[in-house]
Write an enzyme that holds these catalytic residues in place. Structure first.
Site, PDB file in Angstrom:
ATOM      1  N   LYS A  97      91.883 -11.877  47.207  1.00  0.00           N
ATOM      2  CA  LYS A  97      91.510 -12.977  46.308  1.00  0.00           C
ATOM      3  C   LYS A  97      92.172 -12.777  44.940  1.00  0.00           C
ATOM      4  CE  LYS A  97      87.442 -15.211  44.391  1.00  0.00           C
ATOM      5  NZ  LYS A  97      85.997 -15.288  44.358  1.00  0.00           N
ATOM      6  N   GLU A 117      93.803  -0.819  46.683  1.00  0.00           N
ATOM      7  CA  GLU A 117      94.063  -0.461  48.076  1.00  0.00           C
ATOM      8  C   GLU A 117      95.036  -1.449  48.725  1.00  0.00           C
ATOM      9  OE1 GLU A 117      91.118  -0.765  46.688  1.00  0.00           O
ATOM     10  OE2 GLU A 117      89.712   0.790  47.371  1.00  0.00           O
ATOM     11  N   ARG A 177      83.074 -11.827  49.805  1.00  0.00           N
ATOM     12  CA  ARG A 177      82.326 -11.506  51.035  1.00  0.00           C
ATOM     13  C   ARG A 177      81.860 -12.750  51.773  1.00  0.00           C
ATOM     14  NH1 ARG A 177      80.047  -9.872  46.457  1.00  0.00           N
ATOM     15  NH2 ARG A 177      78.068 -10.720  45.770  1.00  0.00           N
TER      16      ARG A 177
HETATM   17  O1  F6P Z   1      84.530  -4.251  46.733  1.00  0.00           O
HETATM   18  C1  F6P Z   1      84.693  -5.098  45.661  1.00  0.00           C
HETATM   19  C2  F6P Z   1      85.469  -6.342  45.989  1.00  0.00           C
HETATM   20  O2  F6P Z   1      85.644  -7.026  44.795  1.00  0.00           O
HETATM   21  C3  F6P Z   1      84.785  -7.216  47.029  1.00  0.00           C
HETATM   22  O3  F6P Z   1      83.812  -8.034  46.519  1.00  0.00           O
HETATM   23  C4  F6P Z   1      85.950  -7.952  47.577  1.00  0.00           C
HETATM   24  O4  F6P Z   1      85.626  -8.523  48.799  1.00  0.00           O
HETATM   25  C5  F6P Z   1      86.960  -6.853  47.698  1.00  0.00           C
HETATM   26  O5  F6P Z   1      86.743  -6.068  46.548  1.00  0.00           O
HETATM   27  C6  F6P Z   1      88.400  -7.276  47.816  1.00  0.00           C
HETATM   28  O6  F6P Z   1      88.830  -8.045  46.736  1.00  0.00           O
HETATM   29  P1  F6P Z   1      90.171  -8.865  46.795  1.00  0.00           P
HETATM   30  O7  F6P Z   1      90.051  -9.915  47.828  1.00  0.00           O
HETATM   31  O8  F6P Z   1      90.337  -9.434  45.422  1.00  0.00           O
HETATM   32  O9  F6P Z   1      91.294  -7.915  47.122  1.00  0.00           O
END
Ligand code: F6P
Length: 551
Positions: A211, A217, A272
């Site tokens: 997002k 990661e 989520r």
């Molecule tokens: O674990 C924290 C978080 O912000 C989650 O709420 C989210 O789903 C995940 O990291 C991944 O975030 P992104 O889609 O921005 O990579």
């Protein structure tokens, strides 16, 4: 400022009522068939039997009063009306719009988002078709039959649950024949090795899902896969072999993925709660085709409509949520188990863990006041019957852990041995129906004595019973019912958050660890360059770091 739910008359009435209920036993409660036959609700092929809750009909009526006192109806209406109910981030919470069809209307500030959702779906459909039919090829002219979906948390868990749920569903399995869908989530290089193992880069499409497009990661894994692709296929590989799903298109472009190859979604979709957006739909449509994905959305929509229109005493997600509140806040049970008697749901619990624990793991209410009661549960679980041979000892004779049993009338893969009386699914389901009663009824010392059990073994073999559970029975696990289950549990979490008066849609609690990791990362960089560096960490962490760096 609104009144905390804990200060309402009905909250106090439920606290007093909990004392009475604690003095009852499910053996007696279940013997009251009038009570038990009332404690069931049904919608669109799903039966929810909640008669094994530590509750009587007064409990149900008090919990419905609690829903009323918390203005659950108004809060659900505000969510569906696109109001910015995620107040700490000033965002709407409209994942239900992701399942809309053309006749629905969901607005934010007067703008109907449904046409945007349908247009995004159509783009996914076209792209997935192009890849699946070989119109979109890899740089060496080979069809792209492998997908690696890179993403973590909400950009991974829901999609992985759905992929697993449909993997053995006959129509989905046929649609995915000769195709492979892998996930890469962990920053651990072992996950990278496993995701790429025995895949040919020439036949692989990488979908980077984030997002924010800043998650450490995911960005490291995306760069690693870009390296894996370009080392094998040259620098042009990104154009044909990498696409993105994000709300941050500038960051997608900066990464080197053409924004024409990016699939967007919106800030009113929480991570989520995003599996029905491009986050889940794109990789799943690439793998299974678009038809099952539409059925999946239809199943989720059926529960959305039910949530918003069914009376609360017959409303499945509302009842699940109210009993969640009852168990956690009044009966002081902080843990609950999710026990699907279906191997294809093995990734359901990990997904619901994030949905629920990231949403309701809060210490203050929506106004910022410390909670005056226990809220948020630790969710865990494994498919039955494996779980029976793992942790059921504890739930039968150790701790009291409310459980949800999920089972199906028909298997995705029926099998019967000629010389076995029952088919294998019946064998599974005999366990499914036995366990909730074993938990509820237990086995008394008198019963054991009557069986002639030796007196010194009686304490060891006695089952106290009185352990609560819900039983959910569905027809069959297919794309439609997978969507139903997803929405059912998403809404259970929202209902609990609304009743508790917390914000279930932010997640500030994940930030601190990320900040400290980033600080330590800088320290690691210096140490690896041989520079003397001392991180500003406690002495015990310092000692561990010395050990890690080998000095
Ligand atoms: O674990 C924290 C978080 O912000 C989650 O709420 C989210 O789903 C995940 O990291 C991944 O975030 P992104 O889609 O921005 O990579």
């Amino acid at each position: 400022m609104s009144v905390s739910i804990a200060e309402t008359v009905v909250w106090r009435a439920l606290q007093r009522h909990a004392v009475d209920i604690a003095a009852s036993h499910l053996r007696d409660l279940l013997a009251d068939s009038h009570r038990s036959l009332q404690m069931v609700a049904e919608h669109d092929g799903i039966v929810l039997d909640y008669s094994r809750q530590n509750a009587n009909l007064s409990t149900v009526s008090l919990l419905l009063d609690l829903a009323h006192a918390s203005d659950l109806k108004g809060k659900l209406r505000a969510m569906a009306a696109g109001e910015p109910i995620n107040r700490s981030e000033n965002r709407s919470v409209l994942h239900i719009a992701l399942r809309a069809n053309a006749s629905d209307r969901y607005t934010i500030d007067g703008h109907n988002v449904v046409p945007d959702v349908l247009a995004a779906r159509e783009r996914i459909r076209k792209f997935a078709e192009e890849v699946r039919t070989g119109k979109w090829l890899g740089t060496t002219g080979k069809p792209l039959r492998n997908v690696i979906a890179v993403g973590i948390g909400g950009s991974y868990l829901g999609t992985s649950f759905v992929a697993e749920a449909l993997r053995t569903e006959p129509k989905c399995a046929a649609a995915a024949e000769h195709r492979r869908l892998r996930f890469l989530a962990n920053i651990d290089p072992i996950d990278l090795a496993r995701a790429t193992h025995d895949l040919n880069p020439e036949e692989t499409l990488v979908v980077v899902i984030s997002k924010t497009f800043t998650t450490t990661e995911t960005m490291l894994n995306a760069r690693s896969l870009r390296d894996w692709l370009t080392s094998a296929l040259g620098s042009n590989a990104v154009r044909q072999h990498m696409v993105a799903v994000s709300t941050n298109l500038p960051a997608v472009a900066a990464f080197g993925i053409d924004t024409d190859h990016a699939f967007g979604f919106w800030d009113w979709v929480g991570g989520r709660y995003s599996v029905c957006s491009s986050v889940g739909l794109l990789p799943l449509a690439l793998h299974f085709g678009c038809e099952p994905m539409q059925q999946f959305l239809d199943g989720a929509r059926s529960i959305d409509q039910h949530l918003l229109s069914a009376p609360f005493d017959r409303n499945l997600p509302v009842l699940l949520g109210l009993f969640g509140v009852w168990n956690a806040s009044f009966l002081h049970r902080p843990v609950r188990a999710l026990l699907p008697y279906c191997q294809a749901l093995k990734k359901f619990t990990p997904h619901i863990q994030q949905v629920d624990m990231e949403s309701n793991g809060k210490r203050v209410d929506i106004e910022g006041r410390p909670l005056q009661f226990e809220a948020g549960e630790f969710d865990f679980g494994e498919p039955g019957t494996n779980s029976q041979h793992s942790f059921y000892q504890l739930i039968h004779q150790g701790r009291v852990i409310p459980a949800d049993f999920i089972g199906f009338r028909r298997s995705q893969r029926p099998y019967k041995l000629a010389d076995n009386e029952l088919d294998n699914h019946d064998e599974l389901m005999a366990n499914f129906f036995a366990q909730p009663d074993a938990l509820a009824l237990g086995k008394t010392a008198e019963h054991l004595r009557a069986e002639g059990v030796n007196e010194d073994l009686i304490p060891h073999r006695e089952f106290p019973g009185n352990r609560p559970s819900n039983v959910l029975l569905l027809d069959q696990l297919d794309a439609y019912s997978t969507g139903q289950l997803l929405a059912l549990y998403e809404h259970r979490t929202a209902v609990q958050g609304f009743v508790w008066g917390i914000n279930s849609f932010d997640q500030w609690g994940v930030e601190l660890g990320k900040v400290l990791a980033t600080e330590l990362r800088g320290h690691f960089g210096k140490r690896r360059k041989g520079e003397a560096a001392t991180a500003a960490v406690p002495a015990s962490t310092q000692r561990l770091l010395q050990r890690y760096f080998g000095n």
